[in-house]
Design an enzyme around this catalytic site. Structure first.
Site, PDB file in Angstrom:
ATOM      1  N   TYR A   1       3.260   2.603  -3.642  1.00  0.00           N
ATOM      2  CA  TYR A   1       3.711   3.902  -3.138  1.00  0.00           C
ATOM      3  C   TYR A   1       3.009   4.220  -1.826  1.00  0.00           C
ATOM      4  CZ  TYR A   1       4.447   8.954  -2.838  1.00  0.00           C
ATOM      5  OH  TYR A   1       4.769  10.210  -2.401  1.00  0.00           O
TER       6      TYR A   1
ATOM      7  N   SER B   1       3.153  11.398   2.919  1.00  0.00           N
ATOM      8  CA  SER B   1       2.320  11.852   1.818  1.00  0.00           C
ATOM      9  C   SER B   1       0.859  11.734   2.230  1.00  0.00           C
ATOM     10  CB  SER B   1       2.572  10.982   0.582  1.00  0.00           C
ATOM     11  OG  SER B   1       1.631  11.224  -0.440  1.00  0.00           O
TER      12      SER B   1
END
Length: 246
Positions: free
Chosen positions: A157, A143
């Site tokens: 995350y 990501s």
């Protein structure tokens, strides 16, 4: 460069919706034999039916990527069904956004189990076969939050995605002469990922995702990595909406 995809056997985890499903459709359209795996078998069956209607080849496998033995079994089943496995796309993931001060350790555990350990279990299941056959391609979904810490709210995350990016690069250094390794690092993408946030942060996340690009955009980036000649290894692709600053 469809010939770089045609005939390849590809496993995609998290293949029931979003990036996984779009990638399955695109690669099958370009001639790959696609195995999609996820917990929701009914959703997988829908994707397989769509691919079959368009003349492609696909099979569905129920899988929880946090179950190490189940991941091993699915990879073994794919090799038995298709004769080989050539590309693994570790796509399954969760993104619950919440300030660390709320100390939701259950969500931390879930992200570590799915995003990080699920990726490692996929590598562990596929890598020995890739090394034995002298070729293979591992594509890990990281990501932009694995490049820059997404805080407040996305700290854990980001931690899992930084780890995925680091593992991808370390794996490349270790086995790159035989196995290609790619880290795909998307920004806001239209998928179910945004719905894994609950509580006070849910509205903020949904607002952020108003700028999201279609999952098909990431699928094309993945296809670009897969279709390259064997002597070309695309190591990382960062892809985000033009409007996204983070």
């Amino acid at each position: 460069m469809t010939k770089g995809i045609e005939g390849k056997v590809v496993l995609i985890t998290g293949g029931s919706t979003g990036i996984g499903a779009e990638t399955a459709r695109l690669l099958a359209e370009r001639g790959a034999k696609v195995a999609i795996a996820a917990r929701r078998k009914d959703k997988l069956d829908e994707v397989v039916a769509q691919i079959a209607e368009n003349g492609g080849t696909a099979r569905a496998y129920a899988l929880d990527v946090t179950d190490k033995s189940a991941v091993q079994s699915v990879v073994a089943a794919i090799v038995a069904d298709f004769g080989r496995l050539e590309v693994l796309i570790n796509n399954a993931g969760l993104m619950p956004i919440r300030p660390m001060a709320e100390v939701n350790t259950d969500e931390w555990d879930q992200m570590i189990d799915v995003n990080l350990k699920g990726t490692l279990y996929g590598i562990a299941a596929a890598l020995p076969g890739f090394l034995e056959q002298g070729s293979g391609h591992i594509i890990n979904l990281s990501s932009v939050a694995g490049i820059k810490v997404f805080a407040p709210g996305g700290t854990v995350y980001s931690g899992t995605k930084f780890a995925v990016s680091a593992i991808s690069e370390g794996l490349r250094q270790e086995v790159g002469e035989k196995v290609r390794v790619t880290s795909i690092e998307p920004g806001a993408v239209e998928s179910d990922l945004k719905f894994t946030t609950s509580g006070t942060a849910a509205e903020t996340v949904l607002d952020f995702y108003k700028q999201a690009i279609p999952a098909a955009s990431v699928a094309r980036a993945i296809a670009f990595a897969v279709e390259q000649p064997d002597d070309v290894d695309v190591n990382a692709i960062v892809i985000r909406p033009t409007a996204q600053q983070f």
